[in-house]
Scaffold this motif. Structure first.
Motif, PDB file in Angstrom:
ATOM      1  N   VAL A   1     -39.589 -18.648 -30.130  1.00  0.00           N
ATOM      2  CA  VAL A   1     -40.584 -19.508 -29.496  1.00  0.00           C
ATOM      3  C   VAL A   1     -41.293 -20.420 -30.491  1.00  0.00           C
ATOM      4  N   VAL A   2     -41.368 -21.691 -30.114  1.00  0.00           N
ATOM      5  CA  VAL A   2     -42.140 -22.665 -30.889  1.00  0.00           C
ATOM      6  C   VAL A   2     -43.526 -22.737 -30.262  1.00  0.00           C
ATOM      7  N   ILE A   3     -44.514 -22.283 -31.037  1.00  0.00           N
ATOM      8  CA  ILE A   3     -45.913 -22.337 -30.604  1.00  0.00           C
ATOM      9  C   ILE A   3     -46.430 -23.729 -30.964  1.00  0.00           C
ATOM     10  N   SER A   4     -46.974 -24.428 -29.994  1.00  0.00           N
ATOM     11  CA  SER A   4     -47.433 -25.789 -30.271  1.00  0.00           C
ATOM     12  C   SER A   4     -48.765 -26.109 -29.619  1.00  0.00           C
ATOM     13  N   SER A   5     -49.648 -26.702 -30.393  1.00  0.00           N
ATOM     14  CA  SER A   5     -50.883 -27.290 -29.886  1.00  0.00           C
ATOM     15  C   SER A   5     -51.353 -28.261 -30.978  1.00  0.00           C
ATOM     16  N   ARG A   6     -52.528 -28.818 -30.839  1.00  0.00           N
ATOM     17  CA  ARG A   6     -52.911 -29.893 -31.747  1.00  0.00           C
ATOM     18  C   ARG A   6     -53.144 -29.488 -33.204  1.00  0.00           C
ATOM     19  N   LYS A   7     -53.689 -28.290 -33.414  1.00  0.00           N
ATOM     20  CA  LYS A   7     -54.060 -27.897 -34.786  1.00  0.00           C
ATOM     21  C   LYS A   7     -53.058 -26.934 -35.420  1.00  0.00           C
ATOM     22  N   GLN A   8     -52.597 -27.298 -36.621  1.00  0.00           N
ATOM     23  CA  GLN A   8     -51.600 -26.481 -37.317  1.00  0.00           C
ATOM     24  C   GLN A   8     -52.098 -25.061 -37.597  1.00  0.00           C
ATOM     25  N   GLU A   9     -53.373 -24.942 -37.997  1.00  0.00           N
ATOM     26  CA  GLU A   9     -53.876 -23.591 -38.307  1.00  0.00           C
ATOM     27  C   GLU A   9     -53.902 -22.695 -37.069  1.00  0.00           C
ATOM     28  N   ALA A  10     -54.158 -23.287 -35.916  1.00  0.00           N
ATOM     29  CA  ALA A  10     -54.180 -22.508 -34.665  1.00  0.00           C
ATOM     30  C   ALA A  10     -52.787 -22.001 -34.309  1.00  0.00           C
ATOM     31  N   VAL A  11     -51.774 -22.853 -34.440  1.00  0.00           N
ATOM     32  CA  VAL A  11     -50.407 -22.428 -34.090  1.00  0.00           C
ATOM     33  C   VAL A  11     -49.851 -21.473 -35.136  1.00  0.00           C
ATOM     34  N   ASP A  12     -50.226 -21.669 -36.388  1.00  0.00           N
ATOM     35  CA  ASP A  12     -49.788 -20.759 -37.457  1.00  0.00           C
ATOM     36  C   ASP A  12     -50.341 -19.354 -37.220  1.00  0.00           C
ATOM     37  N   ALA A  13     -51.596 -19.283 -36.789  1.00  0.00           N
ATOM     38  CA  ALA A  13     -52.237 -17.984 -36.541  1.00  0.00           C
ATOM     39  C   ALA A  13     -51.514 -17.226 -35.426  1.00  0.00           C
ATOM     40  N   VAL A  14     -51.165 -17.934 -34.357  1.00  0.00           N
ATOM     41  CA  VAL A  14     -50.451 -17.297 -33.244  1.00  0.00           C
ATOM     42  C   VAL A  14     -49.053 -16.868 -33.673  1.00  0.00           C
ATOM     43  N   ALA A  15     -48.343 -17.745 -34.394  1.00  0.00           N
ATOM     44  CA  ALA A  15     -46.987 -17.418 -34.863  1.00  0.00           C
ATOM     45  C   ALA A  15     -47.015 -16.189 -35.776  1.00  0.00           C
ATOM     46  N   ALA A  16     -48.005 -16.122 -36.648  1.00  0.00           N
ATOM     47  CA  ALA A  16     -48.140 -14.980 -37.569  1.00  0.00           C
ATOM     48  C   ALA A  16     -48.373 -13.687 -36.792  1.00  0.00           C
ATOM     49  N   GLU A  17     -49.202 -13.779 -35.760  1.00  0.00           N
ATOM     50  CA  GLU A  17     -49.484 -12.626 -34.898  1.00  0.00           C
ATOM     51  C   GLU A  17     -48.203 -12.150 -34.196  1.00  0.00           C
ATOM     52  N   PHE A  18     -47.439 -13.108 -33.674  1.00  0.00           N
ATOM     53  CA  PHE A  18     -46.169 -12.788 -33.014  1.00  0.00           C
ATOM     54  C   PHE A  18     -45.212 -12.135 -34.006  1.00  0.00           C
ATOM     55  N   ASN A  19     -45.079 -12.748 -35.187  1.00  0.00           N
ATOM     56  CA  ASN A  19     -44.154 -12.240 -36.207  1.00  0.00           C
ATOM     57  C   ASN A  19     -44.494 -10.816 -36.621  1.00  0.00           C
ATOM     58  N   SER A  20     -45.793 -10.548 -36.756  1.00  0.00           N
ATOM     59  CA  SER A  20     -46.202  -9.197 -37.172  1.00  0.00           C
ATOM     60  C   SER A  20     -45.942  -8.170 -36.074  1.00  0.00           C
ATOM     61  N   ALA A  21     -45.792  -8.653 -34.843  1.00  0.00           N
ATOM     62  CA  ALA A  21     -45.456  -7.757 -33.725  1.00  0.00           C
ATOM     63  C   ALA A  21     -43.940  -7.668 -33.521  1.00  0.00           C
ATOM     64  N   GLY A  22     -43.188  -8.259 -34.449  1.00  0.00           N
ATOM     65  CA  GLY A  22     -41.725  -8.208 -34.370  1.00  0.00           C
ATOM     66  C   GLY A  22     -41.105  -9.251 -33.467  1.00  0.00           C
ATOM     67  N   LEU A  23     -41.904 -10.276 -33.105  1.00  0.00           N
ATOM     68  CA  LEU A  23     -41.389 -11.352 -32.252  1.00  0.00           C
ATOM     69  C   LEU A  23     -41.052 -12.568 -33.100  1.00  0.00           C
ATOM     70  N   GLU A  24     -40.104 -13.360 -32.636  1.00  0.00           N
ATOM     71  CA  GLU A  24     -39.668 -14.541 -33.389  1.00  0.00           C
ATOM     72  C   GLU A  24     -40.427 -15.774 -32.923  1.00  0.00           C
ATOM     73  N   ALA A  25     -41.224 -16.367 -33.820  1.00  0.00           N
ATOM     74  CA  ALA A  25     -41.991 -17.558 -33.462  1.00  0.00           C
ATOM     75  C   ALA A  25     -42.296 -18.395 -34.687  1.00  0.00           C
ATOM     76  N   VAL A  26     -42.486 -19.691 -34.439  1.00  0.00           N
ATOM     77  CA  VAL A  26     -42.879 -20.616 -35.504  1.00  0.00           C
ATOM     78  C   VAL A  26     -43.924 -21.561 -34.912  1.00  0.00           C
ATOM     79  N   GLY A  27     -44.867 -21.973 -35.728  1.00  0.00           N
ATOM     80  CA  GLY A  27     -45.900 -22.887 -35.254  1.00  0.00           C
ATOM     81  C   GLY A  27     -45.608 -24.319 -35.677  1.00  0.00           C
ATOM     82  N   ILE A  28     -45.563 -25.230 -34.712  1.00  0.00           N
ATOM     83  CA  ILE A  28     -45.384 -26.652 -35.003  1.00  0.00           C
ATOM     84  C   ILE A  28     -46.473 -27.419 -34.260  1.00  0.00           C
TER      85      ILE A  28
END
Length: 258
Positions: free
Chosen positions: A39-66
């Protein structure tokens, strides 16, 4: 016979969800990732999408923030290009990001607000879908899920311009389905009712309005953002392989009440 549980499996699929750092978009992104999608997490702010992607990744889910402001063409193009660069395909696009900068009677708004809301709520999903279209076509299919609103079907009060954009999004979905079905691209629209998110806070923080709403809708309550994810899982997966051009309400019965 094929296994229905397997049809909901999104392993190997790549999904872009706009406006997915919070609210409905976040719930949808989480559901897609839990079902196996990248999943590509996307919204206006990079830090916001990075935080969600990191949370997903730590739960064993595949995500990247763009990060992407969907109202800006170069950012839309970058979102699609970076997704292709990272994952090499796009199977699912959820056009969820939207704005409602104005709450009030139609005649008290102005052209600037109209242009702004049309740009983000209608023009951006149209153009973003057009950008993923060649990639979906080349791989033999894909699923576009547009998030509209019951306001696009039934007019409320003081949400006129927002209603107009959501109605347009419903018709955009039907045209996408009609034109792109031969390429295996499905397009459907989900119409949520009132959901307890920051986006709709102006409505649900009004106690009188909420009391009236809860009295009116058959399920007698507002929705939780997580309650929108299930219908998207169906539309995104092979479980919904014959569903296209559909308008699906998840509204507690709002559209049948009143």
């Amino acid at each position: 016979m094929s296994n229905i549980k397997q049809k909901f499996d999104l392993t190997g699929k790549v999904a872009i969800v706009t406006g997915s750092s919070k609210g409905i978009g976040l719930s949808i992104a989480k559901g897609l990732a839990e079902n196996g999608a990248k999943v590509v997490i996307s919204s206006r702010k990079q830090e916001a999408v990075d935080a969600v992607a990191a949370e997903f990744n730590s739960a064993g889910l595949e995500a990247v923030g763009i990060a992407c402001h969907i109202g800006q063409s170069e950012q839309r193009e970058a979102l699609v290009a970076k997704t292709m660069e990272k994952y090499g395909r796009i199977d699912i696009l959820v056009n969820n990001a939207a704005i409602n900068p104005f709450y009030g009677p139609l005649e008290t708004s102005n052209e600037e607000v109209f242009d702004k809301i049309m740009n983000v709520n209608v023009k951006a999903p149209w153009l973003l879908s057009n950008l993923v279209h060649p990639h979906m076509k080349a791989q033999g299919g894909g699923s576009i899920i547009n998030i509209a609103s019951v306001e696009g079907v039934h007019p409320g009060f003081r949400l006129g311009l927002y209603s107009v954009t959501k109605s347009a999004l419903i018709m955009l979905t039907k045209n996408q389905a009609k034109e792109w079905g031969r390429h295996g691209i499905r397009s459907n629209v989900v119409c949520p009712g009132l959901i307890k998110t920051k986006f709709s806070e102006a409505l649900w923080s009004n106690e009188k309005l909420i009391a009236g709403y809860e009295q009116m809708v058959p399920l007698s309550r507002m929705a939780d953002p997580d309650e929108m994810a299930g219908v998207v899982m169906l539309l995104a997966s092979d479980a919904g392989s014959y569903m296209t051009g559909g308008v699906y309400a998840a509204d507690g019965g709002y559209l049948i009440s009143g």
